[in-house]
Design an enzyme around this catalytic site. Structure first.
Site, mmCIF file in Angstrom:
data_model
loop_
_atom_site.group_PDB
_atom_site.id
_atom_site.type_symbol
_atom_site.label_atom_id
_atom_site.label_comp_id
_atom_site.label_asym_id
_atom_site.label_seq_id
_atom_site.Cartn_x
_atom_site.Cartn_y
_atom_site.Cartn_z
ATOM 1 N N ASN A 209 35.116 6.028 62.471
ATOM 2 C CA ASN A 209 34.204 5.523 61.441
ATOM 3 C C ASN A 209 34.723 4.171 60.946
ATOM 4 O O ASN A 209 35.761 3.701 61.398
ATOM 5 C CB ASN A 209 34.044 6.544 60.299
ATOM 6 C CG ASN A 209 35.368 6.858 59.638
ATOM 7 O OD1 ASN A 209 35.979 5.980 59.027
ATOM 8 N ND2 ASN A 209 35.833 8.101 59.767
ATOM 9 N N LYS A 287 39.489 10.243 82.235
ATOM 10 C CA LYS A 287 38.385 9.403 81.766
ATOM 11 C C LYS A 287 37.058 9.884 82.365
ATOM 12 O O LYS A 287 36.980 10.119 83.582
ATOM 13 C CB LYS A 287 38.653 7.961 82.178
ATOM 14 C CG LYS A 287 37.644 6.995 81.615
ATOM 15 C CD LYS A 287 37.887 5.581 82.093
ATOM 16 C CE LYS A 287 36.713 4.718 81.721
ATOM 17 N NZ LYS A 287 36.707 3.451 82.438
ATOM 18 N N LYS A 339 30.736 18.339 45.316
ATOM 19 C CA LYS A 339 31.991 18.325 46.086
ATOM 20 C C LYS A 339 33.178 18.694 45.197
ATOM 21 O O LYS A 339 34.077 19.418 45.611
ATOM 22 C CB LYS A 339 32.185 16.929 46.696
ATOM 23 C CG LYS A 339 33.355 16.817 47.653
ATOM 24 C CD LYS A 339 33.306 15.480 48.400
ATOM 25 C CE LYS A 339 34.452 15.367 49.377
ATOM 26 N NZ LYS A 339 34.400 14.162 50.199
#
Ligand SMILES: Cc1cc2nc3c(=O)[nH]c(=O)nc-3n(C[C@H](O)[C@H](O)[C@H](O)COP(=O)(O)O)c2cc1C
Length: 415
Positions: A209, A287, A339
């Site tokens: 991210n 891979k 949360k």
């Protein structure tokens, strides 16, 4: 902060790791710190008073009744002359005596007579460390404000594996520096997470991210500036390690959780890392290659551990203050309040990271602090400024004085 002019009373007890106390003395002396050493009788089986004396450049004490002038109550003076009392390594036996208030030799008499902060570095076989007696003794000591560094997890001299290894001398040195540092968070241990996690798809690709780690790293630096001993668990970032902070570099969410558990106990945990919610269930060993048919690989995701919720539910090992971060793109207040309750954290620092805010990866932040008392919007500011303000609030919440953990649940440390 240099330790020049400070004096440590180092009590070495009789464990196999006693030889590492010599390296600790070397680190302290190199920093200008005076060291007076006291050995238990058992410790003399592992290191000689002569080698300790050579490194401390000071007389070594071993016997309660050999202090030069007991009419001056030498043991009382010894216990008061230092700025900090350090027990390294601390055997199961000396921890038990400390918890029970037993004073049947010079080291334990000093420990009972001292009015100074005490730091212990436990070292023992994993079964001794996990024994209910040791667990209870550690809980008693920590409730009294005794600071703890380690033990580490790893292979042991007895060919077993687990928690119980003495923390490495540089970590003990950092803990000593933290305990002696001026500032409202002196003697407190802060655990901070920062940055993204990378979840492998194959050896060359990963899910990530946009987190830069700037906010978490700034918080670690701000807490250290207030005197806290800080363990920063960082995902892969390009920002530099903050000075004066112990950094553990990890890649995945699972590694981050393991590193956090290893860093406990802590007085405050600040979970600023942007941890990937999911990882690829079975990352490929080789891979992944394009197929002639052109069909892309199908990735099956699985849920990552919830680091914030796990540490906030760590029983007696839960940090006194648990601070979570919530990066939201919509319904900020609803998600943040939910949360805070759901994950059993004390505070949530929430920010809107929606497109156009420039917050994720940027240098500024605009946060709302959610506490039991309600929502507190802070003005947009540089991430360093937000970090300083948060560190100040943490210092207020924890108050001065010694560590505030109320106990330790050793079983919870096993990753
Ligand atoms: C070879 C050997 C290694 C030991 N290592 C440890 C150890 O690492 N941790 C521990 O708690 N006890 C260890 N012990 C047991 C302690 O030496 C013993 O409990 C002793 O009474 C401790 O005394 P002290 O706490 O006064 O130093 C070891 C004993 C031996 C013989």
């Amino acid at each position: 902060m240099s330790l020049a002019g400070k004096r440590v009373l180092l009590i070495v007890s009789g464990g196999i790791a006693a030889y590492k106390a010599l390296e600790l003395v070397r680190l302290l002396r190199r920093d200008g710190c005076g060291v007076t050493a006291v050995l238990t009788q058992a410790a003399e089986q592992f290191v000689t008073p002569l080698s300790v004396q050579a490194l401390t450049e000071h007389r070594v004490y071993t016997n309660l009744f050999s202090l030069t002038d007991e009419s001056e109550m030498g043991h009382i003076q010894l216990s008061r002359a230092a700025d900090l009392v350090v027990v390294a390594p601390a055997t199961a036996n000396i921890l038990a005596k400390m918890a029970a208030g037993i004073a049947d030799d010079l080291p334990t008499t000093l420990l009972l007579a001292t009015d100074k902060r005490v730091l212990v570095a436990p070292a023992m076989n994993v079964r001794m460390w996990e024994h209910a007696a040791t667990v209870a003794n550690m809980a008693t000591l920590m409730a009294r404000g005794v600071a703890v560094v380690g033990p580490d997890e790893g292979a042991m001299a007895c060919n077993e594996y687990g928690f119980g290894r003495l923390a490495e001398p540089p970590s003990i040195f950092a803990a000593i520096r933290g305990s002696l540092a001026p500032g409202p968070l002196a003697g407190k241990h802060a655990l901070v997470t920062s940055g993204p996690t990378h979840e492998p798809i194959d050896p060359v690709r990963y899910i990530a991210n946009r987190s830069s780690g700037r906010q978490g790293h700034a918080i670690a630096a701000a807490l250290a500036a207030l005197g806290a001993r800080v363990t920063l668990v960082s995902g892969p970032v390009s920002v530099a390690d903050p000075a004066g902070v112990e950094v553990r570099h990890v890649e995945t969410a699972e590694q981050m959780l393991a590193a956090c558990r290893l860093a406990l106990p802590a007085d405050v945990g600040v979970f600023a890392a942007a941890v990937a919610d999911w990882r690829v269930a079975h990352a490929a060993d080789l891979k992944l290659k394009k197929t002639p048919a052109g069909s892309p690989p199908e990735l099956t995701l699985t849920q990552n551990p919830d680091i914030l919720a796990t540490i906030a539910a760590a029983g007696p090992l839960r940090p006194t203050l648990v601070v979570g971060f919530a990066a939201e793109t919509h319904d900020l207040r609803m998600h943040a309040e939910d949360k805070r309750r759901r994950k059993n954290c004390d505070w949530i620092v929430a920010n809107d990271v929606g497109a156009g805010t420039g917050i994720m990866g940027g240098t500024e932040n605009e946060v709302v602090l959610f506490t039991e008392a309600g929502a507190e919007p802070w003005p947009r500011a540089g991430k360093d400024e937000v970090a300083r303000r948060l560190a100040g609030r943490i210092a207020e919440a924890l108050g001065g004085g010694g560590p505030t953990n109320t106990g330790v649940e050793i079983a919870a440390r096993t990753p």
